[in-house]
Design an enzyme around this catalytic site. Structure first.
Site, PDB file in Angstrom:
ATOM      1  N   ARG A 136       0.845  -1.173   0.000  1.00  0.00           N
ATOM      2  CA  ARG A 136       0.000   0.000   0.000  1.00  0.00           C
ATOM      3  C   ARG A 136       0.899   1.248   0.000  1.00  0.00           C
ATOM      4  NH1 ARG A 136      -5.174   0.757   3.813  1.00  0.00           N
ATOM      5  NH2 ARG A 136      -5.205  -1.482   3.471  1.00  0.00           N
ATOM      6  N   THR A 140      -0.732   7.738  -1.131  1.00  0.00           N
ATOM      7  CA  THR A 140      -2.052   7.679  -1.757  1.00  0.00           C
ATOM      8  C   THR A 140      -2.960   6.659  -1.086  1.00  0.00           C
ATOM      9  OG1 THR A 140      -1.385   5.962  -3.267  1.00  0.00           O
ATOM     10  CG2 THR A 140      -1.024   8.227  -3.992  1.00  0.00           C
ATOM     11  N   ASP A 234      -3.075 -10.710  11.522  1.00  0.00           N
ATOM     12  CA  ASP A 234      -2.263 -10.611  10.311  1.00  0.00           C
ATOM     13  C   ASP A 234      -1.718 -11.985   9.954  1.00  0.00           C
ATOM     14  OD1 ASP A 234      -0.200  -8.208   8.883  1.00  0.00           O
ATOM     15  OD2 ASP A 234       0.126 -10.346   8.610  1.00  0.00           O
ATOM     16  N   ASP A 237       2.141 -12.299   9.610  1.00  0.00           N
ATOM     17  CA  ASP A 237       2.835 -12.244  10.901  1.00  0.00           C
ATOM     18  C   ASP A 237       2.679 -13.558  11.659  1.00  0.00           C
ATOM     19  OD1 ASP A 237       3.753  -9.742  10.526  1.00  0.00           O
ATOM     20  OD2 ASP A 237       2.309  -8.740  11.859  1.00  0.00           O
TER      21      ASP A 237
END
Lengths: 242, 446
Positions: A136, A140, A234, A237
């Site tokens: 990401r 933006t 996650d 993770d």
């Protein structure tokens, strides 16, 4: 968080009367023909319970998610074409069977998608695996392609796209665009996914109606941070570093 | 649902064990006689049980007397007939019998037991083998071993000193104080009810071959009955539609593709093993869905609640050798630490009758939530029937047994499920009845 309520139903083998089957939260249904949700068996729910539980250690997390992913791969492979092939069995009978047709390859969306490669290899031994890194963009907050390495002849292959979590679907949508830009026809792409949000799955299914999505579970929704609820934390993770 | 299904009786060859009693004076050579009979038969399903295992445990006071060699071990009072009868009934009915182990050094039972299971013929030997009426009622043949008293004394001296850690004086004291009087009072009268009296022990080869001939006849009869029974069950199975408890793996493209590869003799062994393991993994995933679970709420790392399922009971597996061993790689992909028992059932190549040769089951297997029986191929269902019966005899509830197989014929499946209607069969492909075994040979390469 959306106001979806989690569907709950009795799960267990068919022969058991409803009253003797335990009740659990099952996958949300989606009205899209190109989305296949794995049968909600008591084993699948028990496996998902295991990997959602924050108290599950890394070894158990890896093992049990791998079991679900293997079922996803098996289901995904069923959407590949076959041709009729009759053979004579060792005891001299004929069996009208089928032969797998077409070359395949895996493409994992880094890094969580790479956790699905082992299960893929357990079903397809020498399968080629390409990689796509999408992150990401901080400025933006849109997904941005950082890296890709794909088989050269990918346009002639069926592609199993791997990503365990489908939240908003930003990365998965971008990955499909990358594949399409390399000449892979949309209907030659199978997206294998462990847990999806209803929003993400809907977006994806509507944007690419010819891509087949195979998922184990469609969750309740997304929270304000766009995390899947209830989700499992996650995935990368928990699989790689926790 | 299952209660509507008519249950059909199946009795394995050990279901009605024949019991032979061998009595005789201490030192008369009962044990050697029994051993000679067993040796002449050389079959795993003929087993000897000594009544020495059934001495009553002694309390402290009695024990002190015993250590002074003043306890009367040669009276029927010293034997725990209640337990003996109980265990004999277990054996007679084909159940597992836990036999106590008596320590002559400690004059007490030790904690461990030996289990006797599935003999077709049991030889019970002991000075009072023909003493208790309840025992007599269970005996199919009553033998009395006779020997000269001097010979008995000398044999007993040698044995007690060498094997049971006694001293000579104590042994002689026992002989004249207890053994001899008891012989006349209790042992000798058993001659009257014996069917056969065998003098001169193992030297008497004529008598031994007569007795083993008799046992062979009994075994042949049991075997014939068993085969007849399997045939009868086959006829019943032929007429019935496939039981709903037979779960066939959905024949998806992948599954059909794997079948094609597995059945094609041109597929390399390497490929065969790879695809077989893959299919077994699917079969095991299907089978473990029968594991009972209960609702449980968990919290995800993000703090959300999920209402899921947990299983609190384990799954164990029993491999039917040798074919079942081809399932182990696939099994361990799903349950890496699965406790795994093994039983060897061989089909007698002359009679076609399945025979149980070996069993090593996990401890407390009856407490597991699910027991998977693994065998890649089920044709007549005879071996499967026997394997399920072994589990049931070990206390595993029928509805916790799932028979997992690659290839099965409808008659075989129905044969098993007509006898055990609550068992489930998970199968990758339905084939023809009576298909020769080939699946494991391809996997194991021989």
């Amino acid at each position: 968080m959306t106001d979806n309520t989690a569907p709950s139903q009795s799960v267990g083998p068919e022969y058991l009367p409803i009253g003797r089957k335990p009740t659990a939260t099952v996958s949300t249904n989606l009205a899209h023909d190109n989305v296949t949700i794995l049968p909600q068996t008591s084993q699948l729910i028990a496996l998902l319970t295991m990997i959602r539980d924050k108290n599950t250690g890394r070894a158990d997390f890896i093992f049990h998610s791998n079991r679900i992913i293997r079922l996803l791969v098996e289901e995904g492979l069923n959407h590949l074409p076959v041709v009729e092939h009759t053979i004579t069995t060792p005891v001299g009978r004929t069996y009208s069977g089928v032969k797998f047709e077409g070359k395949i390859c895996g493409v994992s969306i880094m890094r969580a998608g790479e956790s699905m490669e082992q299960a893929l290899r357990e079903c397809c031994r020498s399968v080629r695996i390409g990689k796509i890194l999408i992150q990401r963009d901080e400025e933006t907050s849109k997904p941005k392609l950082y890296y890709d390495k794909l088989p050269e002849d990918i346009a002639e292959r069926w592609v199993l796209l791997l990503d365990p979590m489908l939240a908003t679907g930003g990365s998965a949508l971008m990955a499909v665009e990358v594949l399409k830009s390399r000449g892979v026809p949309e209907d030659h792409i199978l997206f294998l996914n462990l847990i999806a949000s209803p929003e993400g799955a809907k977006n994806f299914a509507e944007r690419f109606p010819k891509v087949r999505v195979v998922t184990a579970f469609v969750d309740m929704g997304l929270d304000e941070k766009n995390y899947i609820v209830p989700g499992l934390g996650d995935f990368g993770d928990r699989f790689y570093t926790m | 649902m299952s209660s509507e299904v008519r249950r059909i009786r199946y009795s394995p060859p050990w279901g009605d064990a024949s019991i032979i009693g061998v009595a005789g004076s201490s030192g008369s050579g009962k044990t050697s006689l029994a051993l000679a009979i067993v040796a002449s038969l050389n079959l795993p399903w003929v087993v000897i049980m000594s009544m020495d295992s059934f001495y009553k445990p002694l309390n402290a006071e009695q024990s002190a007397i015993a250590f002074r060699n003043e306890y009367d071990f040669d009276s029927p009072e010293a034997i725990d007939f209640d337990i003996l009868v109980d265990r004999l009934r277990d054996i007679k009915q084909g159940r597992v019998a836990e036999i106590p182990i008596y320590s002559f050094e400690k004059h007490n039972r030790i904690e461990k037991t030996t289990s006797i299971y599935s003999p077709h013929v049991l030889i019970l030997e002991g000075i009072f083998a023909l003493h208790d009426q309840r025992v007599l009622d269970l005996l199919d043949l009553k033998i009395f071993a006779e020997a000269d008293a001097d010979l008995c004394l000398s044999r007993r001296l040698v044995r007690d000193v060498k094997e049971r850690g006694r001293d000579i004086e104590g042994c002689i004291k026992q002989w004249f104080g207890y053994v001899k009087p008891n012989f006349y009072k209790y042992v000798s009268p058993q001659r009257e009810i014996a069917d056969v009296i065998i003098p001169r022990g193992i030297e008497n080869t004529v008598a031994i071959s007569m007795v083993s001939g008799q046992i062979q006849k009994t075994l042949a009869h049991k075997s014939a009955q068993h085969q007849e029974q399997l045939q009868r069950l086959g006829k019943i199975a032929e007429d019935a539609p496939l039981s709903p408890n037979a779960i066939i793996l959905p024949q998806t493209n992948q599954v059909k593709g794997i079948h094609t590869l597995l059945m094609d003799p041109k597929t390399s062994t390497e490929e065969y093993i790879f695809y077989f393991d893959r299919l077994v993994t699917l079969l095991v995933e299907k089978a473990v869905d029968f594991l009972p679970s209960h609702p449980e709420q968990v919290i995800t790392p993000a703090g959300n609640v999920y209402m899921g399922l947990k299983t609190s009971v384990g799954t164990s597996a029993v491999v039917i050798l040798r074919g079942g061993s081809a399932f182990e790689t696939g099994l361990r992909r799903t349950i890496p630490d699965c406790r795994t028992g093994r039983i060897l059932i061989q089909t007698n190549y002359r009679t076609g009758e399945p025979e149980l040769h070996y069993r090593a089951l996990p401890k407390n297997i009856a407490e597991d939530g699910l027991v998977l029986l693994l065998d890649p191929q089920m044709s007549s269902g005879g071996a499967a029937l026997m394997a399920v019966r072994v589990l049931v005899d070990h206390g595993v509830p029928e509805d916790r047994i799932v028979f997992v197989t690659y290839l099965a014929g409808p008659v075989g499946v129905n044969r098993v499920l007509s006898v055990f209607p609550e068992v489930r069969v998970v199968v990758a492909r339905m084939g023809d009845d009576m298909e020769e075994r080939w699946v494991e040979s391809r996997y194991l390469g021989c």
